[in-house]
Design a protein around this motif. Structure first.
Motif, PDB file in Angstrom:
ATOM      1  N   ARG A 215       0.931  -1.203  -0.007  1.00  0.00           N
ATOM      2  CA  ARG A 215       0.271  -0.004   0.016  1.00  0.00           C
ATOM      3  C   ARG A 215       0.898   1.265  -0.002  1.00  0.00           C
ATOM      4  O   ARG A 215       0.766   2.326  -0.615  1.00  0.00           O
ATOM      5  N   LYS A 216       2.009   1.395   0.727  1.00  0.00           N
ATOM      6  CA  LYS A 216       2.730   2.404   0.945  1.00  0.00           C
ATOM      7  C   LYS A 216       3.365   2.784  -0.566  1.00  0.00           C
ATOM      8  O   LYS A 216       3.456   4.005  -0.784  1.00  0.00           O
ATOM      9  N   LYS A 217       3.553   1.993  -1.195  1.00  0.00           N
ATOM     10  CA  LYS A 217       4.197   1.911  -2.893  1.00  0.00           C
ATOM     11  C   LYS A 217       2.996   3.057  -3.584  1.00  0.00           C
ATOM     12  O   LYS A 217       3.585   3.820  -4.324  1.00  0.00           O
ATOM     13  N   HIS A 218       1.784   2.703  -3.149  1.00  0.00           N
ATOM     14  CA  HIS A 218       0.637   3.497  -3.854  1.00  0.00           C
ATOM     15  C   HIS A 218      -0.056   4.738  -3.068  1.00  0.00           C
ATOM     16  O   HIS A 218      -0.751   5.456  -3.561  1.00  0.00           O
ATOM     17  N   GLY A 219       0.677   5.210  -1.973  1.00  0.00           N
ATOM     18  CA  GLY A 219       0.280   6.210  -1.360  1.00  0.00           C
ATOM     19  C   GLY A 219      -0.801   5.960  -0.434  1.00  0.00           C
ATOM     20  O   GLY A 219      -1.336   6.924   0.077  1.00  0.00           O
ATOM     21  N   ALA A 220      -1.037   4.707  -0.151  1.00  0.00           N
ATOM     22  CA  ALA A 220      -2.144   4.373   0.788  1.00  0.00           C
ATOM     23  C   ALA A 220      -1.937   4.316   2.032  1.00  0.00           C
ATOM     24  O   ALA A 220      -0.737   3.631   2.467  1.00  0.00           O
ATOM     25  N   PRO A 221      -2.615   4.695   3.056  1.00  0.00           N
ATOM     26  CA  PRO A 221      -2.245   4.646   4.473  1.00  0.00           C
ATOM     27  C   PRO A 221      -2.227   3.170   5.008  1.00  0.00           C
ATOM     28  O   PRO A 221      -2.901   2.413   4.546  1.00  0.00           O
ATOM     29  N   ALA A 222      -1.389   3.042   6.094  1.00  0.00           N
ATOM     30  CA  ALA A 222      -1.421   1.741   6.555  1.00  0.00           C
ATOM     31  C   ALA A 222      -2.628   1.049   7.125  1.00  0.00           C
ATOM     32  O   ALA A 222      -3.622   1.978   7.772  1.00  0.00           O
ATOM     33  N   LEU A 223      -3.195  -0.091   6.988  1.00  0.00           N
ATOM     34  CA  LEU A 223      -3.932  -0.682   7.359  1.00  0.00           C
ATOM     35  C   LEU A 223      -3.941  -1.249   8.872  1.00  0.00           C
ATOM     36  O   LEU A 223      -2.571  -1.332   9.160  1.00  0.00           O
ATOM     37  N   VAL A 224      -4.823  -1.160   9.886  1.00  0.00           N
ATOM     38  CA  VAL A 224      -4.745  -1.879  11.184  1.00  0.00           C
ATOM     39  C   VAL A 224      -5.406  -3.117  11.345  1.00  0.00           C
ATOM     40  O   VAL A 224      -6.388  -3.234  10.766  1.00  0.00           O
TER      41      VAL A 224
END
Length: 166
Positions: free
Chosen positions: A38-47
């Motif tokens: 997700r980080k590669k795509h600028g998406a915030p981390a999941l919890v």
């Protein structure tokens, strides 16, 4: 007799704890891999969500008992399913198998595709929570279910939620 019973209980406890440790390790692994991708795509981390996990575990057990991979209907969560036989799956392996659909995704024409829906759910920016579960079928296959809250893959929302890797 008492000694035999104590040994049996101790072994049961060890095997139960070992299974628990394996699931905890798998869950940490699959969450970490999701967040790397997700980080590669600028998406915030999941919890991790224990509530979402319970739903995923329940469905994994249901489809493993039927030995039939299918999505839960209705389902208030986004859902990815993975099946493997003959080897043990790691969390990274599972997440990577879904992410590999990126090769078929057309960022110039964002939208849902049957061959890319797992990838788009993995990187969907608006999803915040992840919960996964697995179960073994009688034939020896292992079903892994991951649920996402809120779900992704909404028509019209792809450009804002599925962006090219940086």
């Amino acid at each position: 007799m008492l000694r035999s019973l104590q040994l049996g209980l101790l072994l049961a406890l060890i095997f139960t704890f070992a299974g628990f440790a394996d699931s905890v390790s798998f869950n940490k692994d699959i969450l970490a891999r999701h967040n790397e991708l997700r980080k590669k795509h600028g998406a915030p981390a999941l919890v991790w969500s224990a509530d979402v996990e319970k739903v995923a575990v329940d469905w994994a057990k249901t489809i493993a008992a039927a030995d039939n991979m299918r999505h839960r209907q209705p389902n208030k969560y986004g859902e990815n399913i993975f099946w493997i036989s003959g080897m043990e799956a790691t969390g990274a392996m599972v997440a990577d198998s879904w992410y590999d659909e990126i090769k078929d995704y057309n960022f110039d024409k964002p939208g849902f595709g049957m061959d890319t829906g797992h990838f788009t759910q993995v990187v969907w920016k608006d999803s915040k929570e992840l919960g996964c579960g697995s179960a073994k079928s009688a034939s020896g296959g292992v079903y892994v279910v991951c649920n996402y809250n809120p779900p992704g893959n909404y028509s019209g929302r792809f450009p804002a939620n599925v962006v090219k890797a940086k």
